[in-house]
Design a protein around this motif. Structure first.
Motif, PDB file in Angstrom:
ATOM      1  N   HIS A 176      -5.984   8.722  -1.807  1.00 47.76           N
ATOM      2  CA  HIS A 176      -4.285   8.638  -0.781  1.00 47.76           C
ATOM      3  C   HIS A 176      -3.972   9.739  -0.740  1.00 47.76           C
ATOM      4  CE1 HIS A 176      -4.018   4.274  -0.242  1.00 47.76           C
ATOM      5  NE2 HIS A 176      -5.045   4.003  -1.096  1.00 47.76           N
ATOM      6  N   ASP A 227       0.757  -1.058  -0.153  1.00 48.16           N
ATOM      7  CA  ASP A 227       0.273  -0.069  -0.110  1.00 48.16           C
ATOM      8  C   ASP A 227       0.814   1.494   0.430  1.00 48.16           C
ATOM      9  OD1 ASP A 227      -2.940  -0.374  -0.435  1.00 48.16           O
ATOM     10  OD2 ASP A 227      -3.399  -0.585   1.634  1.00 48.16           O
ATOM     11  N   GLU A 228       1.971   1.220   0.799  1.00 55.23           N
ATOM     12  CA  GLU A 228       2.678   2.581   0.713  1.00 55.23           C
ATOM     13  C   GLU A 228       3.433   2.975  -0.629  1.00 55.23           C
ATOM     14  OE1 GLU A 228       5.641  -1.135   2.168  1.00 55.23           O
ATOM     15  OE2 GLU A 228       3.221   0.434   2.429  1.00 55.23           O
ATOM     16  N   ALA A 229       3.141   1.511  -1.400  1.00 57.09           N
ATOM     17  CA  ALA A 229       3.806   2.131  -3.329  1.00 57.09           C
ATOM     18  C   ALA A 229       2.670   2.539  -3.477  1.00 57.09           C
ATOM     19  CB  ALA A 229       3.794   0.879  -3.557  1.00 57.09           C
ATOM     20  N   GLY A 287       5.609   9.338  -5.159  1.00 52.85           N
ATOM     21  CA  GLY A 287       5.920   7.986  -4.319  1.00 52.85           C
ATOM     22  C   GLY A 287       5.248   6.843  -4.582  1.00 52.85           C
ATOM     23  N   PHE A 347       1.091   5.698  -2.442  1.00 58.49           N
ATOM     24  CA  PHE A 347       1.006   7.308  -1.835  1.00 58.49           C
ATOM     25  C   PHE A 347       2.190   7.251  -0.745  1.00 58.49           C
ATOM     26  CE2 PHE A 347       0.056  10.948   0.559  1.00 58.49           C
ATOM     27  CZ  PHE A 347       0.533  12.087  -1.025  1.00 58.49           C
ATOM     28  N   CYS A 348       3.436   7.846  -1.169  1.00 55.30           N
ATOM     29  CA  CYS A 348       4.359   8.006  -0.104  1.00 55.30           C
ATOM     30  C   CYS A 348       5.045   9.759  -0.020  1.00 55.30           C
ATOM     31  CB  CYS A 348       5.085   6.734   0.546  1.00 55.30           C
ATOM     32  SG  CYS A 348       6.029   7.026   1.883  1.00 55.30           S
ATOM     33  N   VAL A 349       4.775   9.740   0.526  1.00 57.65           N
ATOM     34  CA  VAL A 349       5.829  11.539   0.246  1.00 57.65           C
ATOM     35  C   VAL A 349       6.454  11.178   1.448  1.00 57.65           C
ATOM     36  CG1 VAL A 349       4.517  12.702  -0.686  1.00 57.65           C
ATOM     37  CG2 VAL A 349       4.106  12.767   1.419  1.00 57.65           C
ATOM     38  N   ASP A 350       7.141  10.520   2.211  1.00 58.45           N
ATOM     39  CA  ASP A 350       7.860  10.560   3.587  1.00 58.45           C
ATOM     40  C   ASP A 350       9.598  11.141   2.641  1.00 58.45           C
ATOM     41  OD1 ASP A 350       5.558   9.947   5.055  1.00 58.45           O
ATOM     42  OD2 ASP A 350       6.396   7.808   5.381  1.00 58.45           O
ATOM     43  N   LYS A 351       9.645   9.625   1.790  1.00 57.98           N
ATOM     44  CA  LYS A 351      11.430  10.823   1.376  1.00 57.98           C
ATOM     45  C   LYS A 351      11.400  11.300   0.888  1.00 57.98           C
ATOM     46  CE  LYS A 351      12.016   5.387   0.762  1.00 57.98           C
ATOM     47  NZ  LYS A 351      12.765   4.444  -0.862  1.00 57.98           N
ATOM     48  N   TRP A 375      -4.230  12.335   2.924  1.00 61.19           N
ATOM     49  CA  TRP A 375      -3.266  13.046   3.644  1.00 61.19           C
ATOM     50  C   TRP A 375      -3.273  14.319   3.781  1.00 61.19           C
ATOM     51  CZ3 TRP A 375       0.710  16.267   1.643  1.00 61.19           C
ATOM     52  CH2 TRP A 375       1.927  16.225   2.228  1.00 61.19           C
TER      53      TRP A 375
END
Length: 131
Positions: A116, A8-10, A76, A12-16, A120
């Protein structure tokens, strides 16, 4: 691994991206703007690509998809990127039979990213109001 089995983190993920920018308030403001800009057009670019495909304008469709992959990929969205690449490659190689299925898969991935990313943004907005 196919894009459909990615975690799932693939989606949407803007952590990096946040980490790269310093993970402070200024970085968060910048990433919020990047996310808003990335999802702002919604599904319209994908609709335009679909219309170009139907009209036989394959190069135009590939250009639209390439640009969309770049802007959404910044968020992301690994699953979206993989689905977009699969469709772009099918278009390039003229694999006509696969195109409708790949387009539908890409449409589903884009909707997931939009959902997502919107959630966020709502979460970030809620945190800002709580301060």
């Amino acid at each position: 691994m196919s894009y459909a089995s990615a975690p799932d983190e693939a989606v949407f993920c803007v952590d990096k991206l946040l980490e790269y920018m310093g993970r402070d308030e200024k970085a968060l403001d910048t990433v919020v703007k990047i996310v808003r800009d990335g999802i702002g057009p919604g599904v319209e670019p994908l609709n335009m690509a679909g219309e170009a495909i139907r009209d036989g304008k394959i190069m135009e469709a590939r250009r639209i998809l390439h640009n969309l992959r770049g802007s959404v990929g910044n968020l992301g969205a690994k699953r979206f990127v993989a689905a977009s690449l699969a469709l772009e490659l099918a278009l390039q190689e003229g694999r006509i039979v696969e195109i409708p299925l790949l387009f539908t898969a890409l449409e589903g991935e884009l909707k997931l990213v939009l959902d997502h990313a919107g959630a966020w943004l709502d979460q970030i907005s809620g945190r800002a109001e709580a301060r």
